[in-house]
Design a protein around this motif. Sequence first.
Motif, PDB file in Angstrom:
ATOM      1  N   CYS A 133      45.732  13.268  35.186  1.00  0.00           N
ATOM      2  CA  CYS A 133      45.712  13.829  33.667  1.00  0.00           C
ATOM      3  C   CYS A 133      45.642  15.304  34.286  1.00  0.00           C
ATOM      4  O   CYS A 133      45.024  15.809  34.823  1.00  0.00           O
ATOM      5  CB  CYS A 133      44.443  13.622  32.940  1.00  0.00           C
ATOM      6  N   PHE A 144      37.991  18.386  33.483  1.00  0.00           N
ATOM      7  CA  PHE A 144      37.842  17.258  32.368  1.00  0.00           C
ATOM      8  C   PHE A 144      36.999  17.231  31.408  1.00  0.00           C
ATOM      9  O   PHE A 144      37.218  16.847  30.251  1.00  0.00           O
ATOM     10  CB  PHE A 144      37.914  15.905  33.152  1.00  0.00           C
ATOM     11  N   THR A 148      37.634  16.906  27.260  1.00  0.00           N
ATOM     12  CA  THR A 148      37.079  15.986  26.475  1.00  0.00           C
ATOM     13  C   THR A 148      36.054  16.548  25.679  1.00  0.00           C
ATOM     14  O   THR A 148      35.893  15.777  24.397  1.00  0.00           O
ATOM     15  CB  THR A 148      36.151  14.625  27.506  1.00  0.00           C
ATOM     16  N   PRO A 173      45.830   7.857  27.904  1.00  0.00           N
ATOM     17  CA  PRO A 173      45.205   8.890  26.858  1.00  0.00           C
ATOM     18  C   PRO A 173      44.380   7.896  25.698  1.00  0.00           C
ATOM     19  O   PRO A 173      43.220   8.350  25.287  1.00  0.00           O
ATOM     20  CB  PRO A 173      46.311   9.374  26.100  1.00  0.00           C
ATOM     21  N   LEU A 176      41.507   6.748  27.308  1.00  0.00           N
ATOM     22  CA  LEU A 176      40.296   7.919  27.180  1.00  0.00           C
ATOM     23  C   LEU A 176      39.823   8.145  25.949  1.00  0.00           C
ATOM     24  O   LEU A 176      38.455   8.413  25.676  1.00  0.00           O
ATOM     25  CB  LEU A 176      41.148   9.206  27.758  1.00  0.00           C
ATOM     26  N   ASN A 179      37.489   5.447  25.252  1.00  0.00           N
ATOM     27  CA  ASN A 179      36.025   5.952  26.062  1.00  0.00           C
ATOM     28  C   ASN A 179      35.177   6.914  25.532  1.00  0.00           C
ATOM     29  O   ASN A 179      33.879   6.976  25.555  1.00  0.00           O
ATOM     30  CB  ASN A 179      36.285   6.250  27.540  1.00  0.00           C
ATOM     31  N   CYS A 211      48.654  12.435  30.964  1.00  0.00           N
ATOM     32  CA  CYS A 211      48.082  11.583  31.893  1.00  0.00           C
ATOM     33  C   CYS A 211      49.236  10.686  32.560  1.00  0.00           C
ATOM     34  O   CYS A 211      49.644   9.613  31.904  1.00  0.00           O
ATOM     35  CB  CYS A 211      47.005  10.553  31.551  1.00  0.00           C
ATOM     36  N   THR A 232      42.841   8.603  38.331  1.00  0.00           N
ATOM     37  CA  THR A 232      42.138   7.226  37.916  1.00  0.00           C
ATOM     38  C   THR A 232      42.037   6.448  39.216  1.00  0.00           C
ATOM     39  O   THR A 232      41.765   5.362  39.093  1.00  0.00           O
ATOM     40  CB  THR A 232      43.167   6.776  36.848  1.00  0.00           C
ATOM     41  N   ALA A 246      37.985   9.471  37.864  1.00  0.00           N
ATOM     42  CA  ALA A 246      37.441   9.081  36.564  1.00  0.00           C
ATOM     43  C   ALA A 246      36.032   8.536  37.030  1.00  0.00           C
ATOM     44  O   ALA A 246      35.065   8.593  36.145  1.00  0.00           O
ATOM     45  CB  ALA A 246      38.314   8.233  36.028  1.00  0.00           C
ATOM     46  N   PHE A 251      33.846   7.880  33.758  1.00  0.00           N
ATOM     47  CA  PHE A 251      34.932   7.389  32.879  1.00  0.00           C
ATOM     48  C   PHE A 251      35.563   6.042  33.772  1.00  0.00           C
ATOM     49  O   PHE A 251      36.904   6.290  33.880  1.00  0.00           O
ATOM     50  CB  PHE A 251      36.019   8.366  32.492  1.00  0.00           C
ATOM     51  N   MET A 254      38.965   3.794  32.830  1.00  0.00           N
ATOM     52  CA  MET A 254      40.291   4.223  33.128  1.00  0.00           C
ATOM     53  C   MET A 254      40.969   4.291  34.456  1.00  0.00           C
ATOM     54  O   MET A 254      42.166   4.308  34.465  1.00  0.00           O
ATOM     55  CB  MET A 254      40.088   5.902  32.861  1.00  0.00           C
TER      56      MET A 254
END
Length: 332
Positions: A133, A144, A148, A173, A176, A179, A211, A232, A246, A251, A254
């Motif tokens: 991303c 990041f 977010t 995305p 994302l 999440n 991304c 990722t 991630a 995350f 991802m």
Amino acid sequence: MTKHLSRVGLVKPLALALVATAAVAAHAQSYPSRPVQIIVPFSAGGDSDQSARNLAATATGVLGQPVVVVNRAGANGAIGSQVVKDAAPDGHTLLLARIGSNVLLPALKPPGLSYKWNDFTFIGLLELNPVVCVVHPESNYKTFADLTKDLKARPGKLNYSTSGPATVPSLAPQLLLQNLDMKPDGAVAVNYKGGGDATLAVVSRDVDFTCNNLSSMTGQIAGGKLRALVTTTPERLKQFPDVPTARELGFQPMEAVVGWSALYGPPNMAPEAVKRWAEVLQKASTDPRWIAGNATYGGIPKILSPQETEKYIAENYKTYVDLIQKTGIELK
């Protein structure tokens, strides 16, 4: 006399068994008996094509027969995949499988698709294709977490570029947003014709972020035209070791949008051919030429056994099915 006949009766079945065993061994050693085709279900020049040609160069030397790459593009990879599904199971026609054609399409179940994700013989995973991303280097999103935080604070206000509604750059995305406990319209998708155009949309500041596959952005990241916020991949990228994963940022789901290339065979492929190719892939994993070839198109070597490959892709498929059901994505 009876004892003598009994021994003769035992010798004959034993001899036949030895002959049969020798025939099986000879058959196994004869593979491949002619050139092997690796069908690439996309056009020449792309990541999948480069992956197949990189493998073919190594495999030709190991197998002692030419390994020929054949491009059968069309229908998002379905045409080439179907060719291999319908091929003889002798191991002389194989498939360069990709997440789009062999997981995403079966998960979407578009009209006319006549194969499932597991309608093939799994031979081995080859490499991972990172998804990263990125934002413009002058963006206010330095990390990041910055991105977010703003996504949650301003739902529906930020936009991102994709290469189409049923592609990895579109689903990343969406995963994302999921999440972040946000709805699919928590950010606006802007679709472009391809990954390159989607990348340029960030460079030109037409969108807030994307991304995308690393192979579409390596030059811009290295040249300072894009700022990478997260990858990722399970481990940090060797090319860009400062980019967090991630998983590190909390995350981990991802990671499902890491692209990959794998080698498949037709259904019920001959076990001796599967075993031979598993040996080829193990040799490739230590071949400097194959490893260097991966680096040229942004691939991260990750050889898995047939059993490990099936498990990995089964988990991948489940993730995409769940995501598609939650986002309502369709391919018409």
